[in-house]
Design a protein around this motif. Structure first.
Motif, PDB file in Angstrom:
ATOM      1  N   SER A   1     -22.572 -14.613  62.931  1.00 18.69           N
ATOM      2  CA  SER A   1     -22.530 -16.033  63.289  1.00 18.69           C
ATOM      3  C   SER A   1     -21.909 -16.245  64.667  1.00 18.69           C
ATOM      4  O   SER A   1     -21.220 -15.370  65.201  1.00 18.69           O
ATOM      5  N   LEU A   2     -22.147 -17.436  65.223  1.00 21.99           N
ATOM      6  CA  LEU A   2     -21.645 -17.752  66.559  1.00 21.99           C
ATOM      7  C   LEU A   2     -20.121 -17.746  66.600  1.00 21.99           C
ATOM      8  O   LEU A   2     -19.519 -17.247  67.557  1.00 21.99           O
ATOM      9  N   LYS A   3     -19.460 -18.297  65.561  1.00 26.10           N
ATOM     10  CA  LYS A   3     -18.003 -18.328  65.538  1.00 26.10           C
ATOM     11  C   LYS A   3     -17.422 -16.923  65.550  1.00 26.10           C
ATOM     12  O   LYS A   3     -16.439 -16.650  66.254  1.00 26.10           O
ATOM     13  N   MET A   4     -18.030 -16.037  64.773  1.00 27.14           N
ATOM     14  CA  MET A   4     -17.557 -14.657  64.740  1.00 27.14           C
ATOM     15  C   MET A   4     -17.823 -13.963  66.072  1.00 27.14           C
ATOM     16  O   MET A   4     -17.018 -13.150  66.528  1.00 27.14           O
ATOM     17  N   LYS A   5     -18.930 -14.287  66.717  1.00 24.32           N
ATOM     18  CA  LYS A   5     -19.220 -13.719  68.034  1.00 24.32           C
ATOM     19  C   LYS A   5     -18.120 -14.075  69.029  1.00 24.32           C
ATOM     20  O   LYS A   5     -17.645 -13.219  69.780  1.00 24.32           O
ATOM     21  N   LEU A   6     -17.745 -15.343  69.050  1.00 23.90           N
ATOM     22  CA  LEU A   6     -16.710 -15.794  69.982  1.00 23.90           C
ATOM     23  C   LEU A   6     -15.391 -15.079  69.728  1.00 23.90           C
ATOM     24  O   LEU A   6     -14.669 -14.738  70.660  1.00 23.90           O
ATOM     25  N   PHE A   7     -15.094 -14.834  68.466  1.00 25.47           N
ATOM     26  CA  PHE A   7     -13.867 -14.112  68.118  1.00 25.47           C
ATOM     27  C   PHE A   7     -13.949 -12.662  68.570  1.00 25.47           C
ATOM     28  O   PHE A   7     -13.000 -12.130  69.170  1.00 25.47           O
TER      29      PHE A   7
END
Length: 257
Positions: free
Chosen positions: A194-200
């Motif tokens: 997911s995008l949120k996990m990518k940013l992390f």
């Protein structure tokens, strides 16, 4: 840094040669271990993550996908493991004479640069064998390697310094590297999360480096320039801070160690 080290280049090469002798002395196959270790891990990844867990490799050959992630990761983890205790291992030398202490850490990293080059040559052969078309995007591997070496040196300097004062660092390093491994896309692609996990995950510079190793070697794509600029700026700032901290604290190494 160069002004500090330029008069000690002979000592640096002595350290590197000594580390190579210690590592490969009385081994039956010598430097071939530089190939056996990542190849054995690649085979394990293919079995466990490829066939048992069936993790998506975006349609690329599993062996090539995993090996492209293992080459930079193996260099990083091996260098950090070897460097954490390097200053402690040379306590007798540090307490007797002065020389730039970072030579000890840089010499250990240099040994694994040799292993990295050997593994990278095998990776290039695998890319050729899999009939991946050669493009100019392959040249992006060079700046990515520079980022990898700088980031590895930064972490090694920090961890080696902390370990002089707090020996807990050596005990905690195993856990930290395990967390680092799973937060780096060694056996998976960030395109599948997911995008949120990518940013992390992109808070970890290894995520950018490993993902773009695959991007330029396997996927035949170039890197995104603004992302590269951010990653390069962060890594260079981290190296600058790490090196300044090391220089500031090395004055008391002989008293503490």
């Amino acid at each position: 840094m160069f002004n500090r080290l330029k008069n000690y280049k002979d000592l640096f090469f002595v350290f590197v040669w000594r580390e190579l002798l210690i590592r490969y002395k009385q081994t039956a196959i010598g430097v071939l271990w530089a190939l056996i270790q990542p190849l054995s891990m690649m085979a394990l990844f293919v079995i466990v993550f490829g066939y048992v867990l069936n993790i998506n490799t975006k349609g690329y050959p599993r062996s090539l996908f995993y090996f492209a992630g293992l080459v930079p990761w193996t260099f990083f983890s091996s260098s950090v493991n070897a460097s954490i205790n390097s200053l402690i291992d040379h306590r007798d030398l540090i307490t007797k004479i002065y020389f730039p202490r970072e030579l000890i850490i840089f010499s250990r990293i240099s040994v694994f640069i040799t292993d990295f080059i050997i593994s990278a040559m095998l990776l290039a052969a695998m890319v050729f064998f899999c009939k991946t078309p050669f493009t100019l995007n392959f040249l992006w591997v060079i700046p990515l390697c520079v980022l990898l070496f700088l980031f590895t040196a930064s972490v090694c300097l920090l961890f080696g310094t902390i370990n002089v004062y707090y020996r807990d660092m050596r005990l905690a390093s195993g856990f930290l590297l395990q967390v680092w491994f799973f937060s780096s896309p060694v056996f998976y692609s960030i395109d599948t999360i997911s995008l949120k996990m990518k940013l992390f995950l992109f808070l970890n510079p290894l995520t950018y480096i490993i993902e773009n190793f695959r991007r330029v070697l396997i996927e035949e794509r170039g890197i995104v320039l603004w992302q590269f600029a951010i990653a390069a700026g962060f890594v260079m700032a981290l190296f600058f801070v790490s090196y300044k901290i090391f220089i500031r604290l090395e004055r008391s190494f002989a008293d503490v160690i």
